[in-house]
Write a protein that holds these residues in place. Structure first.
Motif, short mmCIF file in Angstrom:
data_model
loop_
_atom_site.label_atom_id
_atom_site.label_comp_id
_atom_site.label_asym_id
_atom_site.label_seq_id
_atom_site.Cartn_x
_atom_site.Cartn_y
_atom_site.Cartn_z
N THR A 1 36.77 42.26 49.61
CA THR A 1 36.06 42.94 50.69
C THR A 1 37.03 43.58 51.68
O THR A 1 38.22 43.23 51.73
CB THR A 1 35.18 41.93 51.45
N PRO A 2 36.55 44.51 52.50
CA PRO A 2 37.41 45.12 53.51
C PRO A 2 38.06 44.11 54.46
O PRO A 2 39.24 44.26 54.81
CB PRO A 2 36.45 46.05 54.27
N MET A 3 37.32 43.08 54.85
CA MET A 3 37.88 42.10 55.77
C MET A 3 39.01 41.30 55.12
O MET A 3 40.04 41.03 55.75
CB MET A 3 36.79 41.15 56.27
N VAL A 4 38.83 40.92 53.87
CA VAL A 4 39.88 40.20 53.16
C VAL A 4 41.13 41.08 53.04
O VAL A 4 42.25 40.64 53.29
CB VAL A 4 39.40 39.77 51.76
N ALA A 5 40.92 42.33 52.66
CA ALA A 5 42.05 43.25 52.49
C ALA A 5 42.77 43.49 53.81
O ALA A 5 44.00 43.42 53.89
CB ALA A 5 41.56 44.57 51.90
N GLY A 6 42.00 43.76 54.86
CA GLY A 6 42.60 44.05 56.16
C GLY A 6 43.30 42.86 56.77
O GLY A 6 44.45 42.97 57.23
N MET A 7 42.64 41.71 56.77
CA MET A 7 43.24 40.51 57.37
C MET A 7 44.43 40.03 56.56
O MET A 7 45.45 39.60 57.13
CB MET A 7 42.19 39.41 57.47
N GLY A 8 44.34 40.09 55.24
CA GLY A 8 45.46 39.68 54.41
C GLY A 8 46.69 40.54 54.67
O GLY A 8 47.81 40.04 54.75
#
Length: 288
Positions: free
Chosen positions: A57-64
């Motif tokens: 997801t976008p949040m996983v990609a961005g936060m990672g």
């Protein structure tokens, strides 16, 4: 329902941790290769958050990406190779926005052609944010930077952005879809709500992939010509501390464009061959 939400939250945190750890390790591997401005590093390791942008997801990609770049910067600071405070105002927001956006666009427009264009857009936006953060930080803590003209400050922002984009784009465009496709069988067996199979739309994708890669390549080649044959190039690289790296950076812009174009052509040819094979198989089955 609460149990499902709890499981999803655990999966999200686990994926962010995995992405951040892998990204930090990848950053450390190529950290000895600096930019000509002496700030930031050569970073092909962006394929890690780019991969999670495709499969999660976008949040996983961005936060990672954001956490990974900070961890990498913190570790490198122990060896005098980075500055975690600088990372907080440049790398962290730049990475978060770049890979959040890439994941969002990749989910919405599911074709390889769209992924190529989305990669350029996302990396450009994220890196110009990171480069602006670099300028903001050093203009605050270094009087010399504060005294620079607007033209000099813009040259650093644009120069850093071009360096990062052109050294990241070939790796993201060529390697990420291949790795993501190879992970499809594993993702199918995991039954995870936070992971998704990567299945690019194939209808008309051959010609669209060529067009997309051609547009990206032409943009980069135009930038190369501008940086090499016009006075703008001298302005962009006026503040480098290692002038001997300047021709190398300019050449990388050209190489990045050519790699993108060759990749688009190769994929298009492969898709056409696959389409002919499938059509032949269908006709054979029908005749029998």
């Amino acid at each position: 329902m609460d149990r499902f939400k709890s499981k999803t939250s655990v999966e999200r945190m686990a994926l962010i941790a995995i992405s951040a750890s892998l990204y930090a390790a990848a950053i450390a591997v190529t950290s000895p290769i600096p930019t000509p401005w002496g700030i930031g590093h050569f970073r092909p390791g962006v394929i890690v958050p780019a991969l999670f942008a495709l499969i999660s997801t976008p949040m996983v990609a961005g936060m990672g990406a954001a956490i990974g770049t900070f961890i990498g910067s913190f570790i490198l600071s122990l060896f005098g190779l980075s500055n975690p405070v600088l990372s907080l105002v440049s790398g962290v927001p730049g990475n978060f926005i770049a890979f959040y956006l890439l994941s969002f666009l990749s989910y919405r427009y599911r074709s390889l052609a769209a992924f190529i264009a989305s990669s350029l857009i996302s990396l450009f936006i994220g890196n110009i944010i990171a480069a602006s953060g670099v300028l903001l930080y050093y203009s605050t803590v270094t009087p010399l930077w504060l005294s620079w003209t607007i033209e000099a400050k813009l040259s650093v922002i644009i120069g850093l952005t071009l360096f990062w984009v052109t050294t990241m784009l070939p790796f993201v465009v060529t390697l990420t879809p291949v790795i993501a496709g190879a992970l499809n069988p594993i993702i199918s067996n995991l039954n995870s709500s936070m992971l998704r199979r990567v299945e690019f739309t194939k209808i008309g994708s051959g010609s669209r992939t060529i067009y997309s890669s051609l547009i990206v390549a032409l943009i980069l080649i135009l930038v190369y010509i501008t940086a090499t044959l016009t006075p703008i190039g001298d302005i962009l690289f006026a503040k480098v501390i290692k002038p001997e790296y300047t021709p190398w950076v300019k050449t990388l812009i050209l190489i990045s464009g050519l790699v993108t174009l060759v990749f688009g052509i190769a994929v298009s040819v492969m898709l056409k061959i696959e389409s002919k094979i499938n059509s032949s198989s269908i006709r054979t089955y029908t005749d029998s």
